[in-house]
Enzyme design. Sequence first.
Site, mmCIF file in Angstrom:
data_model
loop_
_atom_site.group_PDB
_atom_site.id
_atom_site.type_symbol
_atom_site.label_atom_id
_atom_site.label_comp_id
_atom_site.label_asym_id
_atom_site.label_seq_id
_atom_site.Cartn_x
_atom_site.Cartn_y
_atom_site.Cartn_z
ATOM 1 N N ASP A 83 0.815 -1.221 0.000
ATOM 2 C CA ASP A 83 0.000 0.000 0.000
ATOM 3 C C ASP A 83 0.853 1.278 0.000
ATOM 4 O O ASP A 83 2.005 1.276 0.435
ATOM 5 C CB ASP A 83 -0.882 0.034 1.262
ATOM 6 N N HIS A 228 3.675 -2.325 3.260
ATOM 7 C CA HIS A 228 3.701 -0.941 2.759
ATOM 8 C C HIS A 228 5.004 -0.609 2.038
ATOM 9 O O HIS A 228 6.067 -0.639 2.652
ATOM 10 C CB HIS A 228 3.505 0.039 3.919
HETATM 11 ZN ZN ZN Z 1 -2.617 3.159 3.200
#
Ligand code: ZN
Length: 275
Positions: A83, A228
């Site tokens: 992400d 992430h």
């Molecule tokens: Zn996010």
Amino acid sequence: MFEMNMRLISMLGIITVVVLIGLIIDYFYMVRKPVRLGLGIAVLGIMLGLGLTLSAVLPENHVYGTVFSEGRPTQKVVALTFDDGPYPPYTNQILDILQEYHVPATFFMVGKNVEKHPDLVLRVQQAGHQLGNHTYNHIDLLKANRKLMEREVDYTNKAIADITGQRPHVVRPPHGFRDPMVMETMADRRLKVVEWSVMSRDWTNPGVEAIVSRTINKVQNGSVILLHDGDGIASSASRAQTVEATRQIIRELLAQGYQFVTVDEILANLEETKK
Ligand SMILES: [Zn+2]
């Protein structure tokens, strides 16, 4: 289950009023003991409010509509999802590792970062990875009105389509937060809402070892793993720990016999077994 267009915040508002009325009824003994109807209403209201809030923030529930957080347990597959990118140099480093191990992944990108780094978006696509929408400014959709929500999603899909020629059909709301209006907005756009089933809180940089062990310990067949490569729109925190952890997670799961797939492939498996 709930009227469409309802916002979590308005449901909580109504419940707060009900709880207060319950407490007032109880305070003034309007319904005498031992019934204590007022207190009962207040307690039920608090529990309902808590339930509605948890339903909005916990990744694995379908109270506000179908979300995808996990594949079928019958197949030994897992999906890696990244992400908040693209974000150099970390997105590049993750792509290098994925290439080295011939592993596909899914990238939920922030529109603002997409526009800053079109070269990375293109590299993700050309390597055969899946691209998903993660809003334009990484906002909390529970606080956004419909117009802003639509803009956040549409701008991001357009930014990605302008670069790659392909419009994402999966979306991950920032932090996984959703309520009925969020779900309806995504459904209008035929965007599937994808959450996750395994997270290591890698964004807090808890150390490579922690990211790896928290992930490996929770992984099972069909897991969707949240990691992430980016850092919201701030793009200031280091993602070096996630990069190194990604390598170790891939190595370990390959050794355990897992096959890596994209989110689409996990969804296809789900839909096939439903028939
Ligand atoms: Zn996010």
